[in-house]
Motif scaffolding. Structure first.
Motif, PDB file in Angstrom:
ATOM      1  N   THR A   1       0.818  -1.217   0.000  1.00  0.00           N
ATOM      2  CA  THR A   1       0.000   0.000   0.000  1.00  0.00           C
ATOM      3  C   THR A   1       0.848   1.262   0.000  1.00  0.00           C
ATOM      4  OG1 THR A   1      -0.150   0.028   2.429  1.00  0.00           O
ATOM      5  CG2 THR A   1      -1.876  -1.165   1.231  1.00  0.00           C
ATOM      6  N   SER A   2       2.141   1.141   0.223  1.00  0.00           N
ATOM      7  CA  SER A   2       3.009   2.317   0.236  1.00  0.00           C
ATOM      8  C   SER A   2       3.087   2.998  -1.127  1.00  0.00           C
ATOM      9  CB  SER A   2       4.414   1.935   0.703  1.00  0.00           C
ATOM     10  OG  SER A   2       4.983   0.979  -0.172  1.00  0.00           O
ATOM     11  N   ILE A   3       2.695   2.315  -2.188  1.00  0.00           N
ATOM     12  CA  ILE A   3       2.765   2.901  -3.537  1.00  0.00           C
ATOM     13  C   ILE A   3       1.488   3.646  -3.909  1.00  0.00           C
ATOM     14  CG2 ILE A   3       4.345   1.074  -4.279  1.00  0.00           C
ATOM     15  CD1 ILE A   3       2.002  -0.129  -5.850  1.00  0.00           C
ATOM     16  N   LEU A   4       0.459   3.583  -3.061  1.00  0.00           N
ATOM     17  CA  LEU A   4      -0.816   4.203  -3.403  1.00  0.00           C
ATOM     18  C   LEU A   4      -0.728   5.719  -3.439  1.00  0.00           C
ATOM     19  CD1 LEU A   4      -3.285   2.002  -1.300  1.00  0.00           C
ATOM     20  CD2 LEU A   4      -2.852   1.889  -3.756  1.00  0.00           C
ATOM     21  N   SER A   5       0.021   6.279  -2.524  1.00  0.00           N
ATOM     22  CA  SER A   5       0.096   7.732  -2.402  1.00  0.00           C
ATOM     23  C   SER A   5       1.299   8.073  -1.545  1.00  0.00           C
ATOM     24  CB  SER A   5      -1.197   8.268  -1.763  1.00  0.00           C
ATOM     25  OG  SER A   5      -1.024   9.585  -1.288  1.00  0.00           O
ATOM     26  N   SER A   6       1.789   9.297  -1.726  1.00  0.00           N
ATOM     27  CA  SER A   6       2.929   9.716  -0.903  1.00  0.00           C
ATOM     28  C   SER A   6       2.573   9.725   0.578  1.00  0.00           C
ATOM     29  CB  SER A   6       3.399  11.116  -1.338  1.00  0.00           C
ATOM     30  OG  SER A   6       2.349  12.063  -1.202  1.00  0.00           O
ATOM     31  N   LYS A   7       1.283   9.987   0.876  1.00  0.00           N
ATOM     32  CA  LYS A   7       0.852  10.001   2.271  1.00  0.00           C
ATOM     33  C   LYS A   7       0.654   8.593   2.819  1.00  0.00           C
ATOM     34  CE  LYS A   7      -1.300  14.562   2.163  1.00  0.00           C
ATOM     35  NZ  LYS A   7      -2.526  15.356   2.440  1.00  0.00           N
ATOM     36  N   TRP A   8       0.635   7.594   1.966  1.00  0.00           N
ATOM     37  CA  TRP A   8       0.511   6.207   2.404  1.00  0.00           C
ATOM     38  C   TRP A   8       1.880   5.521   2.488  1.00  0.00           C
ATOM     39  CZ3 TRP A   8      -3.883   2.644   2.699  1.00  0.00           C
ATOM     40  CH2 TRP A   8      -5.119   3.295   2.716  1.00  0.00           C
ATOM     41  N   LYS A   9       2.895   6.199   2.072  1.00  0.00           N
ATOM     42  CA  LYS A   9       4.204   5.564   1.943  1.00  0.00           C
ATOM     43  C   LYS A   9       4.659   4.898   3.233  1.00  0.00           C
ATOM     44  CE  LYS A   9       8.969   6.436   0.515  1.00  0.00           C
ATOM     45  NZ  LYS A   9       9.944   7.442   0.015  1.00  0.00           N
ATOM     46  N   ASP A  10       4.512   5.613   4.338  1.00  0.00           N
ATOM     47  CA  ASP A  10       4.991   5.077   5.610  1.00  0.00           C
ATOM     48  C   ASP A  10       3.857   4.750   6.579  1.00  0.00           C
ATOM     49  OD1 ASP A  10       7.699   5.357   4.859  1.00  0.00           O
ATOM     50  OD2 ASP A  10       7.623   7.498   5.345  1.00  0.00           O
ATOM     51  N   SER A  11       2.615   4.800   6.118  1.00  0.00           N
ATOM     52  CA  SER A  11       1.482   4.586   7.032  1.00  0.00           C
ATOM     53  C   SER A  11       1.508   3.197   7.667  1.00  0.00           C
ATOM     54  CB  SER A  11       0.163   4.798   6.285  1.00  0.00           C
ATOM     55  OG  SER A  11       0.019   6.132   5.883  1.00  0.00           O
ATOM     56  N   TRP A  12       1.869   2.215   6.860  1.00  0.00           N
ATOM     57  CA  TRP A  12       1.825   0.843   7.364  1.00  0.00           C
ATOM     58  C   TRP A  12       2.880   0.584   8.431  1.00  0.00           C
ATOM     59  CZ3 TRP A  12       5.895  -2.552   7.241  1.00  0.00           C
ATOM     60  CH2 TRP A  12       6.990  -2.188   6.426  1.00  0.00           C
ATOM     61  N   THR A  13       3.897   1.405   8.518  1.00  0.00           N
ATOM     62  CA  THR A  13       4.983   1.156   9.471  1.00  0.00           C
ATOM     63  C   THR A  13       4.592   1.439  10.914  1.00  0.00           C
ATOM     64  OG1 THR A  13       5.865   3.391   9.147  1.00  0.00           O
ATOM     65  CG2 THR A  13       6.722   1.643   7.725  1.00  0.00           C
ATOM     66  N   SER A  14       3.396   1.957  11.133  1.00  0.00           N
ATOM     67  CA  SER A  14       2.959   2.225  12.501  1.00  0.00           C
ATOM     68  C   SER A  14       1.760   1.376  12.911  1.00  0.00           C
ATOM     69  CB  SER A  14       2.605   3.706  12.660  1.00  0.00           C
ATOM     70  OG  SER A  14       1.519   4.060  11.810  1.00  0.00           O
ATOM     71  N   ILE A  15       1.404   0.372  12.100  1.00  0.00           N
ATOM     72  CA  ILE A  15       0.238  -0.447  12.444  1.00  0.00           C
ATOM     73  C   ILE A  15       0.503  -1.200  13.747  1.00  0.00           C
ATOM     74  CG2 ILE A  15      -0.604  -0.687  10.096  1.00  0.00           C
ATOM     75  CD1 ILE A  15       0.716  -3.404   9.937  1.00  0.00           C
TER      76      ILE A  15
ATOM     77  N   MET B   1      12.215  -3.986  11.302  1.00  0.00           N
ATOM     78  CA  MET B   1      13.309  -3.018  11.202  1.00  0.00           C
ATOM     79  C   MET B   1      12.791  -1.596  10.967  1.00  0.00           C
ATOM     80  SD  MET B   1      16.521  -3.053   8.537  1.00  0.00           S
ATOM     81  CE  MET B   1      16.867  -4.759   8.963  1.00  0.00           C
ATOM     82  N   VAL B   2      11.729  -1.457  10.175  1.00  0.00           N
ATOM     83  CA  VAL B   2      11.233  -0.124   9.840  1.00  0.00           C
ATOM     84  C   VAL B   2      10.010   0.276  10.658  1.00  0.00           C
ATOM     85  CG1 VAL B   2      12.116  -0.301   7.496  1.00  0.00           C
ATOM     86  CG2 VAL B   2       9.762  -1.020   7.974  1.00  0.00           C
ATOM     87  N   HIS B   3       9.479  -0.648  11.439  1.00  0.00           N
ATOM     88  CA  HIS B   3       8.274  -0.344  12.213  1.00  0.00           C
ATOM     89  C   HIS B   3       8.595   0.609  13.354  1.00  0.00           C
ATOM     90  CE1 HIS B   3       4.866  -0.896  14.975  1.00  0.00           C
ATOM     91  NE2 HIS B   3       4.186  -1.288  13.907  1.00  0.00           N
ATOM     92  N   TYR B   4       7.668   1.511  13.614  1.00  0.00           N
ATOM     93  CA  TYR B   4       7.820   2.382  14.776  1.00  0.00           C
ATOM     94  C   TYR B   4       6.474   2.454  15.501  1.00  0.00           C
ATOM     95  CZ  TYR B   4       5.386   6.093  12.179  1.00  0.00           C
ATOM     96  OH  TYR B   4       4.464   6.822  11.489  1.00  0.00           O
ATOM     97  N   GLY B   5       6.524   2.770  16.787  1.00  0.00           N
ATOM     98  CA  GLY B   5       5.315   2.810  17.588  1.00  0.00           C
ATOM     99  C   GLY B   5       5.052   1.478  18.262  1.00  0.00           C
ATOM    100  N   PRO B   6       4.001   1.428  19.077  1.00  0.00           N
ATOM    101  CA  PRO B   6       3.693   0.201  19.828  1.00  0.00           C
ATOM    102  C   PRO B   6       3.237  -0.941  18.924  1.00  0.00           C
ATOM    103  CG  PRO B   6       1.932   1.804  20.084  1.00  0.00           C
ATOM    104  CD  PRO B   6       3.041   2.515  19.375  1.00  0.00           C
ATOM    105  N   ILE B   7       3.611  -2.154  19.303  1.00  0.00           N
ATOM    106  CA  ILE B   7       3.130  -3.363  18.630  1.00  0.00           C
ATOM    107  C   ILE B   7       2.244  -4.090  19.632  1.00  0.00           C
ATOM    108  CG2 ILE B   7       3.749  -5.513  17.478  1.00  0.00           C
ATOM    109  CD1 ILE B   7       6.451  -4.264  16.815  1.00  0.00           C
ATOM    110  N   LEU B   8       0.953  -3.935  19.480  1.00  0.00           N
ATOM    111  CA  LEU B   8       0.020  -4.491  20.455  1.00  0.00           C
ATOM    112  C   LEU B   8      -0.257  -5.973  20.217  1.00  0.00           C
ATOM    113  CD1 LEU B   8      -2.538  -1.546  20.703  1.00  0.00           C
ATOM    114  CD2 LEU B   8      -0.436  -1.946  22.000  1.00  0.00           C
ATOM    115  N   LYS B   9      -0.144  -6.409  18.942  1.00  0.00           N
ATOM    116  CA  LYS B   9      -0.383  -7.816  18.625  1.00  0.00           C
ATOM    117  C   LYS B   9       0.647  -8.299  17.618  1.00  0.00           C
ATOM    118  CE  LYS B   9      -3.771 -11.076  16.721  1.00  0.00           C
ATOM    119  NZ  LYS B   9      -5.131 -11.262  16.150  1.00  0.00           N
TER     120      LYS B   9
END
Length: 437
Positions: free
Chosen positions: A43-57, A89-97
């Motif tokens: 999904t990082s290729i959908l939009s510049s604003k989506w580029k890093d969105s998945w890294t905080s899931i 490696m690229v994830h940031y923020g809490p990992i709840l599951k």
């Protein structure tokens, strides 16, 4: 010549409008939760604003089937391991599951993953390994003090002696596991908030002693020699004793005849509401002197599932002891099986001779009676038990007899005196009701 002008659409479409770039993060995360992890990354290729969105899931789930990953024979690590490494490696923020399903034990990688998860507030951990070689769980797991839900399958678990417990853990599920360092009972007692415990496909040489003051639901399916439950708040219990060689007969504390297994295992379940006695567990409960009544009356117990040998006097006595201790029982499901006994003539009439004294189903409404393997002896026991139910159940509504071979064998129930005027006896064969008495 002018005809009528084409009707303009009331809706104006802007083909150049970007509908997805400004979606809020919480909505993006809901979308991510419905996708396999490899599609989430794409999904990082959908939009510049989506580029890093998945890294905080907050939820990461990796499954070999859903990601079409297979073991790479030319590499020391599977592509699944590489994918997990790259995501963490690229994830940031809490990992709840964190969920991982694999045939490869990933022994070399699991340690570094646990190190990352322990620093990111992991709350739900699910590791499922389906191969023959168990995954060795690193000690780092026991430093994840924010865990609330844990499921481990196909794992070798070495608990550090310094472990002080999971103080926030509510649910623990262990399947196909080997535990060292701590006993199962010690592990459960170190989790003061534990409410749901599942233990399946395990072998324990000795007593399974569970001390869990806040436990509400317990599911056990495995092999053990003895059972002692100190779970005063338990409301739902399912226990399946699976033992091909029946070692519990040799090693149980009741073998000397001085201790009752049924009292030791079930005698202090003050809050039990639903109970499943399956496999060889009723035979275990029948060992030792069976009391007339258990020390605790199960006032909250309304549903019982029991698997009993209809030609075994001690098992029938244990079942009756359980029924007598549940005065508010409303639903009863009983399955009959058969194995060789020494005195079949005495056992055949045991329901008739012993069961009618003091065994009154005052609140019983629904009964299911069925057999695992049909025989005349089992059919006779089923018939006698059906008569017992009909004659001692004043509010009975329905008695179902399932999967019997000879319908005429139960025909006498048509004219048998019934204590409840509303009671109905229904015979069921192959899930089709074909005879109503």
């Amino acid at each position: 010549m002018g005809g009528p002008e084409p009707r303009k659409s009331r809706v104006s479409h802007n083909l150049h409008c970007d509908y997805i770039s400004d979606l809020p993060d919480d909505l993006k995360h809901k979308i991510f939760s419905k996708l396999p992890i490899k599609d989430v990354v794409r999904t990082s290729i959908l939009s510049s604003k989506w580029k890093d969105s998945w890294t905080s899931i907050p939820s990461l789930e990796f499954e070999e089937k859903s990601t079409s990953l297979a073991f790479d024979e030319s590499s020391t690590e599977s592509r699944l391991v590489k994918l997990v490494d790259n995501v963490l490696m690229v994830h940031y923020g809490p990992i709840l599951k964190f969920k991982l399903v694999s045939k490869n034990p990933c022994n070399e990688a699991i340690g570094r993953w646990m190190h990352i998860l322990s620093k990111n507030g992991i709350g739900c951990l699910e590791l499922r390994y389906g191969g023959d070689e168990g995954c060795k769980i690193p000690s780092r797991l026991f430093s994840c003090d924010a865990l609330k839900h844990v499921h481990l399958s196909g794992c070798i678990i070495n608990v550090p002696q310094t472990f002080q417990g999971f103080k926030l853990l509510h649910a623990l599920s262990l399947d196909r596991f080997h535990l060292t360092g701590f006993s199962i009972g010690n592990l459960a007692s170190c989790c003061p908030l534990l409410e749901d415990l599942t233990l399946s496909r395990f072998v324990l040489q000795g007593c399974l002693h569970i001390l869990a003051p806040n436990l509400i639901s317990l599911n056990i399916r495995g092999e053990f020699h003895d059972l002692c439950l100190e779970t005063p708040k338990l409301s739902s219990g399912s226990i399946y004793l699976n033992s091909r060689n029946r070692d519990y007969i040799k090693y149980s504390a009741a073998k000397a005849g001085k201790r009752s297994n049924i009292t030791r295992a079930l005698g202090y379940l003050h809050n039990i509401q639903k109970l499943n006695v399956d496999g060889n567990f009723i035979e275990y409960l029948a060992m030792g002197p069976i009391p007339e009544n258990l020390p605790t009356i199960f006032n909250h117990l309304t549903e019982i599932f029991v698997f009993v040998c209809g030609s075994h006097q001690e098992e029938i006595a244990a079942a009756l002891c359980l029924f007598k201790s549940a005065p508010n029982l409303k639903i009863l499901h009983i399955e009959f099986r058969e194995y060789e006994v020494e005195d079949q003539l005495q056992v055949q009439t045991f329901w008739k001779l012993e069961a009618t004294e003091g065994c009154l189903f005052k609140c019983l409404k629904t009964v299911d009676i069925l057999h695992v393997h049909y025989s005349v002896l089992i059919a006779e026991s089923m018939l006698e038990f059906a008569k017992l139910v009909l004659s001692t159940s004043p509010v009975l509504e329905k008695l179902n007899i399932f999967d019997f071979v000879d319908a005429s064998f139960f025909a006498e129930l048509e004219d048998f005196p019934k204590l409840s005027k509303k009671s109905e006896v229904v015979s069921v064969m192959n899930d089709i009701r074909w005879l109503k008495l």
